[in-house]
Design an enzyme around this catalytic site. Structure first.
Site, mmCIF file in Angstrom:
data_model
loop_
_atom_site.group_PDB
_atom_site.id
_atom_site.type_symbol
_atom_site.label_atom_id
_atom_site.label_comp_id
_atom_site.label_asym_id
_atom_site.label_seq_id
_atom_site.Cartn_x
_atom_site.Cartn_y
_atom_site.Cartn_z
ATOM 1 C CD GLN A 125 -3.215 -0.536 0.385
ATOM 2 O OE1 GLN A 125 -3.064 -0.190 -0.787
ATOM 3 N NE2 GLN A 125 -4.391 -0.513 0.992
ATOM 4 C CB SER A 126 0.885 4.302 -2.037
ATOM 5 O OG SER A 126 0.818 3.593 -3.256
ATOM 6 C CB THR A 127 0.160 6.528 2.273
ATOM 7 O OG1 THR A 127 -1.255 6.265 2.198
ATOM 8 C CG2 THR A 127 0.597 7.282 1.018
ATOM 9 C CD GLN B 285 -2.981 4.484 -0.543
ATOM 10 O OE1 GLN B 285 -2.338 3.473 -0.767
ATOM 11 N NE2 GLN B 285 -3.151 5.438 -1.441
#
Length: 264
Positions: free
Chosen positions: A24-26, A29
């Site tokens: 997941q990018s962050t 998230q």
């Protein structure tokens, strides 16, 4: 084994393990977009359907909270190592573009998969990087992923700029203030914090230097507040040091001025 992809999955692939890459990018998230994370973990069943036993499907999820544009992702580096050592028969992900959004990292992964004859799979397709047509398709997917990332960055930068123009964009909360409703900066209701900040700002013109101010604070057994969270609610009290005092004294917020972009 799924009949649709049976012609691609050979014994040389099945004799090696399957690797499921989850990202997941962050961090936000990870906590808020839990459905995506669950879908990624559920891809283990896709590996079973493609012919791999459950115990030989390995999950790499150490990159949760890391952008695909980062080159030094621990999980991605582990995945590249497993492929290059010949331990992987297939690499799975929710979307193949989740492997990397940065072109160099993507090309490294594809080259390793080609050389070691490793398949790539997502929710809908199984790709054979050795096949020239599918190699071209993977290249197009990488190009689209990189373009999408650039568009998202551009939109975020425009949103940040507009928020800064309204005086609502903060990179953190200085001691003596709190951020309310994620965008409003107000003076803290903690009277002790306000009194110490006021004392430091009043005492500084009376001292010849920041070092002298630091020594004065030490002699007075003064404890200065330091924010440990973004919103300024978690305060740590510490002995004065020059670095902390310089950051406090140079912050334009204490003059009633909003500034964004002081560094290049």
């Amino acid at each position: 084994m799924s009949g649709e992809w049976a012609h691609k999955i050979k014994a040389e692939h099945l004799c090696r393990d399957a690797w499921l890459y989850i990202r997941q990018s962050t961090v936000r998230q990870v906590f808020e977009n839990t459905e995506s994370t669950q879908r990624q973990y559920a891809l283990r069943q896709r590996g079973v359907a493609l012919g791999w036993p459950t115990e030989r499907i390995h999950v790499i999820d150490s990159d949760l909270g890391h952008s695909g544009a980062e080159r030094d992702r621990e999980g991605f580096q582990q995945l590249v190592a497993e492929v290059s050592l010949g331990r992987a028969g297939i690499v799975m992900g929710l979307e193949v573009s989740r492997l990397a959004r940065e072109d160099i990292s993507w090309q490294i992964m594809i080259r390793h998969c080609q050389f070691m004859t490793v398949l790539l799979a997502d929710e809908e397709h199984v790709y054979d990087p050795v096949d020239p047509h599918e190699q071209m398709m993977l290249g197009l997917l990488a190009t689209f992923a990189g373009f999408e990332l650039k568009v998202l960055r551009q939109r975020m930068q425009q949103a940040w700029k507009q928020k800064a123009q309204r005086g609502e964009l903060y990179c953190g909360c200085p001691p003596g203030y709190v951020i309310e409703d994620k965008q409003t900066l107000r003076k803290t209701p903690d009277q002790r914090v306000r009194n110490v900040i006021k004392l430091i700002l009043e005492q500084f013109p009376l001292q010849p230097s920041v070092g002298a101010l630091c020594r004065w604070g030490y002699q007075q057994s003064l404890q200065i507040p330091v924010c440990r969270d973004f919103y300024g609610r978690d305060i740590e009290w510490k002995t004065p040091d020059t670095d902390t005092l310089i950051r406090l004294l140079r912050n334009p917020i204490y003059t009633g001025t909003y500034v964004m972009g002081r560094t290049k």
